[in-house]
Design a protein around this motif. Structure first.
Motif, PDB file in Angstrom:
ATOM      1  N   LEU A  64      -2.312   8.773  -2.914  1.00 10.83           N
ATOM      2  CA  LEU A  64      -2.822   7.424  -3.078  1.00 10.83           C
ATOM      3  C   LEU A  64      -1.853   6.580  -3.905  1.00 10.83           C
ATOM      4  CD1 LEU A  64      -6.598   8.220  -3.652  1.00 10.83           C
ATOM      5  CD2 LEU A  64      -5.381   7.791  -1.510  1.00 10.83           C
ATOM      6  N   ASN A  65      -1.879   5.277  -3.658  1.00  7.00           N
ATOM      7  CA  ASN A  65      -0.937   4.338  -4.262  1.00  7.00           C
ATOM      8  C   ASN A  65      -1.728   3.218  -4.929  1.00  7.00           C
ATOM      9  OD1 ASN A  65       0.997   2.349  -4.808  1.00  7.00           O
ATOM     10  ND2 ASN A  65       2.163   2.771  -2.953  1.00  7.00           N
ATOM     11  N   ASP A  66      -1.809   3.246  -6.260  1.00 11.19           N
ATOM     12  CA  ASP A  66      -2.456   2.172  -7.023  1.00 11.19           C
ATOM     13  C   ASP A  66      -1.431   1.058  -7.163  1.00 11.19           C
ATOM     14  OD1 ASP A  66      -3.588   0.467  -8.876  1.00 11.19           O
ATOM     15  OD2 ASP A  66      -4.367   2.058 -10.153  1.00 11.19           O
ATOM     16  N   ASN A  67      -1.572   0.023  -6.339  1.00 14.49           N
ATOM     17  CA  ASN A  67      -0.498  -0.947  -6.203  1.00 14.49           C
ATOM     18  C   ASN A  67      -0.606  -2.141  -7.135  1.00 14.49           C
ATOM     19  OD1 ASN A  67       1.424  -2.785  -4.021  1.00 14.49           O
ATOM     20  ND2 ASN A  67       1.835  -0.596  -4.309  1.00 14.49           N
ATOM     21  N   HIS A  68      -1.469  -2.036  -8.137  1.00 15.36           N
ATOM     22  CA  HIS A  68      -1.509  -3.055  -9.198  1.00 15.36           C
ATOM     23  C   HIS A  68      -2.165  -2.445 -10.425  1.00 15.36           C
ATOM     24  CE1 HIS A  68      -1.865  -7.344 -10.705  1.00 15.36           C
ATOM     25  NE2 HIS A  68      -2.538  -6.634 -11.598  1.00 15.36           N
ATOM     26  N   LEU A 466      -8.583   3.404   3.159  1.00 20.68           N
ATOM     27  CA  LEU A 466      -7.555   4.371   2.765  1.00 20.68           C
ATOM     28  C   LEU A 466      -6.154   3.819   2.990  1.00 20.68           C
ATOM     29  CD1 LEU A 466      -9.057   7.738   4.040  1.00 20.68           C
ATOM     30  CD2 LEU A 466      -8.596   7.127   1.664  1.00 20.68           C
ATOM     31  N   LYS A 467      -5.974   3.066   4.039  1.00 16.53           N
ATOM     32  CA  LYS A 467      -4.653   2.487   4.290  1.00 16.53           C
ATOM     33  C   LYS A 467      -4.296   1.450   3.227  1.00 16.53           C
ATOM     34  CE  LYS A 467      -4.333   3.382   9.250  1.00 16.53           C
ATOM     35  NZ  LYS A 467      -4.263   2.803  10.613  1.00 16.53           N
ATOM     36  N   THR A 468      -5.298   0.723   2.684  1.00 17.40           N
ATOM     37  CA  THR A 468      -4.982  -0.225   1.605  1.00 17.40           C
ATOM     38  C   THR A 468      -4.464   0.508   0.386  1.00 17.40           C
ATOM     39  OG1 THR A 468      -7.189  -0.265   0.535  1.00 17.40           O
ATOM     40  CG2 THR A 468      -6.834  -1.750   2.415  1.00 17.40           C
ATOM     41  N   TYR A 469      -4.852   1.762   0.221  1.00 13.23           N
ATOM     42  CA  TYR A 469      -4.443   2.557  -0.945  1.00 13.23           C
ATOM     43  C   TYR A 469      -3.296   3.514  -0.620  1.00 13.23           C
ATOM     44  CZ  TYR A 469      -6.526   2.485  -5.617  1.00 13.23           C
ATOM     45  OH  TYR A 469      -6.818   2.213  -6.931  1.00 13.23           O
ATOM     46  N   THR A 470      -2.697   3.356   0.569  1.00 12.59           N
ATOM     47  CA  THR A 470      -1.575   4.229   0.940  1.00 12.59           C
ATOM     48  C   THR A 470      -0.481   3.408   1.641  1.00 12.59           C
ATOM     49  OG1 THR A 470      -2.797   4.830   2.964  1.00 12.59           O
ATOM     50  CG2 THR A 470      -2.959   6.347   1.091  1.00 12.59           C
ATOM     51  N   LEU A 471      -0.592   3.276   2.946  1.00 10.65           N
ATOM     52  CA  LEU A 471       0.457   2.637   3.740  1.00 10.65           C
ATOM     53  C   LEU A 471       0.697   1.191   3.334  1.00 10.65           C
ATOM     54  CD1 LEU A 471       2.475   2.573   6.064  1.00 10.65           C
ATOM     55  CD2 LEU A 471       0.555   2.128   7.624  1.00 10.65           C
ATOM     56  N   TYR A 472      -0.381   0.415   3.150  1.00  8.36           N
ATOM     57  CA  TYR A 472      -0.192  -1.001   2.855  1.00  8.36           C
ATOM     58  C   TYR A 472       0.444  -1.198   1.484  1.00  8.36           C
ATOM     59  CZ  TYR A 472      -3.463  -1.523   6.781  1.00  8.36           C
ATOM     60  OH  TYR A 472      -4.081  -1.440   8.005  1.00  8.36           O
ATOM     61  N   GLY A 473       0.091  -0.353   0.545  1.00  8.17           N
ATOM     62  CA  GLY A 473       0.733  -0.433  -0.762  1.00  8.17           C
ATOM     63  C   GLY A 473       2.218  -0.137  -0.675  1.00  8.17           C
ATOM     64  N   ALA A 474       2.579   0.850   0.136  1.00 10.55           N
ATOM     65  CA  ALA A 474       3.998   1.164   0.323  1.00 10.55           C
ATOM     66  C   ALA A 474       4.726  -0.007   0.954  1.00 10.55           C
ATOM     67  CB  ALA A 474       4.143   2.416   1.193  1.00 10.55           C
ATOM     68  N   TYR A 475       4.071  -0.688   1.889  1.00 14.83           N
ATOM     69  CA  TYR A 475       4.691  -1.854   2.526  1.00 14.83           C
ATOM     70  C   TYR A 475       4.941  -2.961   1.509  1.00 14.83           C
ATOM     71  CZ  TYR A 475       5.635  -5.561   5.869  1.00 14.83           C
ATOM     72  OH  TYR A 475       6.242  -6.583   6.564  1.00 14.83           O
ATOM     73  N   LEU A 476       3.995  -3.185   0.622  1.00 19.05           N
ATOM     74  CA  LEU A 476       4.135  -4.261  -0.355  1.00 19.05           C
ATOM     75  C   LEU A 476       5.304  -4.037  -1.308  1.00 19.05           C
ATOM     76  CD1 LEU A 476       1.472  -5.287   0.794  1.00 19.05           C
ATOM     77  CD2 LEU A 476       0.679  -5.684  -1.550  1.00 19.05           C
TER      78      LEU A 476
END
Length: 527
Positions: A64-68, A466-476
């Motif tokens: 998981l990617n905590d993007n903020h 789940l994608k907001t916490y994985t793939l989309y965070g990586a894209y950002l």
């Protein structure tokens, strides 16, 4: 020569999030995914030293990617008085008095995490009460949102502030007679951050170990560090110390705020710089305040009649954005209210018109009150939102108190996805705990912790969440080629969980348990 797998996990339910097809085996070698498929399909990747493990049908997800989030502020919180669960002024004051009793005379006392809306009076203790609680100790206590704080008379005297002090983009609270109350909002609080004594590099680096361990236990393998105002101790020195000591078990992308950005902007370092464990990704800017404090920059007034607090005029923001954009540096701007979002989009558009950088991926952090028109502009202009549904979960009641029906419509995931945007997801830790489950749960179920329904039309599916916490965070963070899904060639960052989050009732997302967290093929947490 073809590399053999270090190990192959078999009899698993592997959700790559790259395709709807589940797989049963995962091969890992050299810190990266070598293959996904069936055991038979991965047999060619096995060598004499390949280990095999039967997972008994457990589910594997990308890390998981905590993007903020604000990891240095979270690390610093371990050194302060925890006030996150206090519900009365009396308890608030007693905890500070207890710390004062064991603190050498004249030394600072720091606290964090309070929410005055939880007190019966819905306000902090006044200056006289704060002074009585801690005596001659300077006091600085940060509100949960990180946008406000309270200080006592000794702290004000220590930094030379009084009733005549003016802080652009911030305010010092005053009573009806014009006397200071001890409340600091927005840039007044953030300026105080830079004036108080900071812990040593070694102290914060050690606390980062606890930050990483806590995140890993929740299945988080990557974070976007959204900055800290304090430059002492130096930001890069802290991360370097944590890394050299072996504490860094998270991948970190940092967005620098002033004064840190000003310090490193004087160097010839490119942006981004670093590697896949720690990198400086770009610049962090602020436009407005916080929804929870009623200071978001909005076109319509809050229940209190205010339109928010702004850190910059449009002209100032345009200039700041251009200075950074012209150097090809990605910008991440805090903008919660609709008017603040509009200002940010205007500044980005002006910069792009002067120098087109179509894949720079400038960001808007929180974007709480983004409406259909604003989301449409983001999609057209290549600007990407980061939402925080966990703030809805924890603090939705106060959002509704300040903004009425608007408080229920925040973080419009459904509308953003329908417009082709890839919204990331973040905890804003330490504003809320680093646990990603409330953020996933609230995005799917649209409800506050107390059970108050939010705008249901903005709900998304568990897979989308789940994608907001994985793939989309990586894209950002421009890292989608290396992480966010489980595909051959990508980093072997993954978690093993006790149930399939796509197959259980959405209500069970809060109960999801992480059994193992793997970073670069190595286990960094095991339950």
């Amino acid at each position: 020569m073809k590399r053999s797998a270090d190990y192959i996990l078999e009899n698993a339910n592997i959700l790559t999030l790259a395709s709807p097809t589940p797989h049963t085996a995962l091969a890992v070698g050299g810190g990266r995914v070598l293959g996904v498929g069936t055991p038979e399909e991965l047999e060619s990747l096995a060598g004499p030293g390949t280990r095999r493990e039967n997972l008994g049908g457990r589910t594997i997800l990308p890390g998981l990617n905590d993007n903020h989030c604000h990891p240095l502020a979270y690390a610093d919180s371990f050194l302060k008085v925890d006030l996150s669960d206090v519900t009365t002024q009396e308890d608030f004051l007693q905890r500070l008095a207890d710390r004062a009793a064991v603190t050498p005379a004249g030394e600072w006392i720091f606290g964090y995490g309070y929410n005055e809306m939880a007190f019966p009076q819905q306000r902090e203790p006044d200056l006289a009460a704060l002074d009585a609680a801690v005596g001659d100790h300077p006091l600085f206590v940060t509100r949960y949102c990180l946008h406000a704080a309270v200080v006592n008379s000794a702290a004000l005297a220590r930094v030379g502030w009084d009733e005549t002090t003016q802080i652009p983009g911030g305010s010092l609270g005053k009573d009806a007679n014009g006397r200071l109350t001890g409340r600091l909002d927005e840039n007044a609080k953030m300026t105080m951050d830079t004036l108080v004594p900071a812990p040593s590099v070694e102290t914060i680096a050690k606390a980062i170990q606890t930050v990483c361990q806590t995140y890993n236990a929740y299945g988080v393998t990557s974070i976007a560090d959204m900055g800290s105002r304090a430059e002492e101790p130096p930001l890069l020195s802290v991360w370097a110390a944590a890394r050299s000591a072996g504490y860094l078990t998270l991948r970190v992308s940092s967005y620098l705020m002033d004064p840190a950005f000003a310090v490193y902007d004087g160097t010839d370092l490119p942006y981004p710089f670093g590697d896949d464990l720690y990198r400086v990704a770009g610049r962090k800017l602020f436009v407005d305040g916080a929804v929870g404090g009623g200071t978001a920059g909005t076109s319509q007034p809050s229940a209190e009649g205010g339109y928010g607090i702004y850190h910059h005029s449009q002209e100032e923001l345009d200039d700041l954005v251009w200075q950074v954009h012209a150097r090809g540096i990605q910008i991440s701007t805090h903008a919660m209210g609709d008017q603040a979002i509009r200002m940010t989009l205007d500044a980005y558009r002006k910069a792009q018109q002067r120098l087109p950088l179509p894949d720079i991926r400038h960001r808007i952090e929180h974007a709480a009150f983004a409406d259909e028109a604003l989301l449409g502009r983001m999609a057209e202009e290549g600007v990407w939102p980061l939402f925080n549904p966990n703030l809805h979960w924890y603090f939705g009641q106060s959002h509704i108190t300040h903004y009425g029906q608007r408080g229920k419509t925040q973080y419009p995931f459904r509308a953003a996805l329908d417009k082709g945007l890839l919204p990331g997801n973040g905890s804003d830790c330490p504003v809320t705990p680093p646990d990603p489950r409330p953020g996933l749960y609230a995005a799917v179920n649209r409800v506050t912790k107390e059970g108050t329904p939010l705008e249901a039309s903005q709900a998304i599916s568990p897979e989308e969440a789940l994608k907001t916490y994985t793939l989309y965070g990586a894209y950002l963070t421009h890292e989608e080629q290396d992480k966010g899904t489980l595909e051959p060639g990508k980093l072997a960052d993954f978690i093993v969980v006790d149930r399939n989050p796509l197959a259980v009732p959405p209500e069970e997302l809060l109960d999801l348990q992480v059994e193992r967290t793997v970073l670069g093929g190595k286990t960094v947490y095991a339950r």
